[in-house]
Design a protein around this motif. Sequence first.
Motif, short mmCIF file in Angstrom:
data_model
loop_
_atom_site.label_atom_id
_atom_site.label_comp_id
_atom_site.label_asym_id
_atom_site.label_seq_id
_atom_site.Cartn_x
_atom_site.Cartn_y
_atom_site.Cartn_z
N TYR A 30 0.83 -1.20 0.00
CA TYR A 30 0.00 0.00 0.00
C TYR A 30 0.87 1.26 0.00
O TYR A 30 0.61 2.21 -0.75
CB TYR A 30 -0.91 0.01 1.23
CG TYR A 30 -1.84 -1.18 1.32
CD1 TYR A 30 -2.49 -1.69 0.20
CD2 TYR A 30 -2.08 -1.82 2.53
CE1 TYR A 30 -3.33 -2.79 0.28
CE2 TYR A 30 -2.93 -2.91 2.63
CZ TYR A 30 -3.55 -3.40 1.51
OH TYR A 30 -4.39 -4.48 1.60
N TRP A 35 -0.19 5.22 -0.48
CA TRP A 35 -1.26 5.19 0.50
C TRP A 35 -0.68 5.24 1.91
O TRP A 35 0.16 4.42 2.28
CB TRP A 35 -2.10 3.92 0.34
CG TRP A 35 -2.90 3.87 -0.92
CD1 TRP A 35 -2.88 4.77 -1.94
CD2 TRP A 35 -3.86 2.88 -1.29
NE1 TRP A 35 -3.75 4.40 -2.93
CE2 TRP A 35 -4.38 3.23 -2.55
CE3 TRP A 35 -4.32 1.72 -0.67
CZ2 TRP A 35 -5.33 2.47 -3.21
CZ3 TRP A 35 -5.28 0.95 -1.33
CH2 TRP A 35 -5.79 1.33 -2.59
N VAL A 37 -0.21 4.54 5.63
CA VAL A 37 -0.58 3.45 6.53
C VAL A 37 -0.15 3.79 7.95
O VAL A 37 0.72 4.63 8.16
CB VAL A 37 0.06 2.11 6.09
CG1 VAL A 37 -0.37 1.74 4.68
CG2 VAL A 37 1.58 2.19 6.17
N LEU A 91 -5.38 2.02 6.99
CA LEU A 91 -5.15 3.01 5.95
C LEU A 91 -5.72 4.35 6.41
O LEU A 91 -6.90 4.44 6.78
CB LEU A 91 -5.82 2.59 4.64
CG LEU A 91 -5.36 1.27 4.03
CD1 LEU A 91 -6.21 0.94 2.80
CD2 LEU A 91 -3.88 1.33 3.65
N ALA A 171 -7.41 -2.62 6.59
CA ALA A 171 -7.16 -3.12 5.23
C ALA A 171 -6.78 -4.59 5.28
O ALA A 171 -6.25 -5.09 6.29
CB ALA A 171 -6.04 -2.32 4.58
N TRP A 183 -10.45 -7.96 -0.09
CA TRP A 183 -10.75 -7.06 -1.21
C TRP A 183 -11.80 -7.71 -2.11
O TRP A 183 -11.58 -8.80 -2.61
CB TRP A 183 -9.50 -6.76 -2.02
CG TRP A 183 -8.52 -5.87 -1.35
CD1 TRP A 183 -7.32 -6.22 -0.80
CD2 TRP A 183 -8.64 -4.45 -1.15
NE1 TRP A 183 -6.69 -5.13 -0.26
CE2 TRP A 183 -7.48 -4.02 -0.46
CE3 TRP A 183 -9.62 -3.51 -1.47
CZ2 TRP A 183 -7.28 -2.69 -0.10
CZ3 TRP A 183 -9.41 -2.18 -1.10
CH2 TRP A 183 -8.27 -1.79 -0.44
N PRO A 187 -6.94 -3.52 -5.29
CA PRO A 187 -6.36 -2.33 -5.93
C PRO A 187 -5.65 -2.67 -7.24
O PRO A 187 -5.70 -1.89 -8.20
CB PRO A 187 -5.36 -1.82 -4.88
CG PRO A 187 -5.84 -2.37 -3.59
CD PRO A 187 -6.47 -3.69 -3.90
N TRP A 192 -5.00 0.51 -9.21
CA TRP A 192 -4.79 1.54 -8.20
C TRP A 192 -5.46 2.86 -8.57
O TRP A 192 -5.08 3.92 -8.09
CB TRP A 192 -3.30 1.73 -7.92
CG TRP A 192 -2.66 0.48 -7.42
CD1 TRP A 192 -2.14 -0.53 -8.18
CD2 TRP A 192 -2.50 0.06 -6.06
NE1 TRP A 192 -1.67 -1.56 -7.38
CE2 TRP A 192 -1.87 -1.20 -6.07
CE3 TRP A 192 -2.81 0.63 -4.82
CZ2 TRP A 192 -1.57 -1.90 -4.90
CZ3 TRP A 192 -2.50 -0.05 -3.67
CH2 TRP A 192 -1.89 -1.30 -3.70
#
Length: 229
Positions: A30, A35, A37, A91, A171, A183, A187, A192
């Motif tokens: 990530y 992203w 974290v 996240l 996440a 998920w 992503p 993404w």
Amino acid sequence: MQWTVSRPFVPPALLDLVDRARLRRAALRYAAHGWAVTPGARLVGHRFSCGRPGCPIMACHPALESWEDSAGADPAHVRTWWRHRPYTVLLATGRSFDVLEVPAALGLRVLGTARLHTGVLGVERADARGPVAVTAAGRWMFLVRPGVPLRAELDHRLDVVRHGAGSWVPAAPSRMPEGPVRWAVPPEQAQWWLPDAEVVQNLLVDALGTLPERHVTVPRQMSTARRGA
């Protein structure tokens, strides 16, 4: 004769090591895409433990007291955070993306609409296929571009939460009491890419008109303090 299958004994230290490596790998992935974290308290039995002495919070929460200041995408920090403990991967929202969190029935309807009508509704309606995460408790989380408040039709609903600045979401592959986060749309599958929040909100409002009215309660993992500004 009755045959039984016994599972081999795996030392807790080894399980901890495997968990830590898996969670660190996800956090680094990530972070590699920008992203932010931050480590979250880890699930121990039926409650979360952050390791801070006297912390009374039993639900999922950041492990660092000043998590908003330290959350980021620096791989060196990520490796340090997950070096000794299998922290939950959180996240930080309101930076690279916001998250629209909705009940399963609504999430399924919106995801199905986005998939079925791509190229039919037009770019402004169908281009909503960004990353979507799902919790085992039945909460669907749509990652969207940040900064757009909830429409009035959604803002009054207690079961719809916008995670913006100052909030976070768990996440994959983090574990919640009901099971792991996964998920529905990874992503990587979405390359993404993040859809416009207005597009996803339009689909959510349309979907509300097709669902029966139900008694709504606040999800137990949510608090009013975490509703997006």
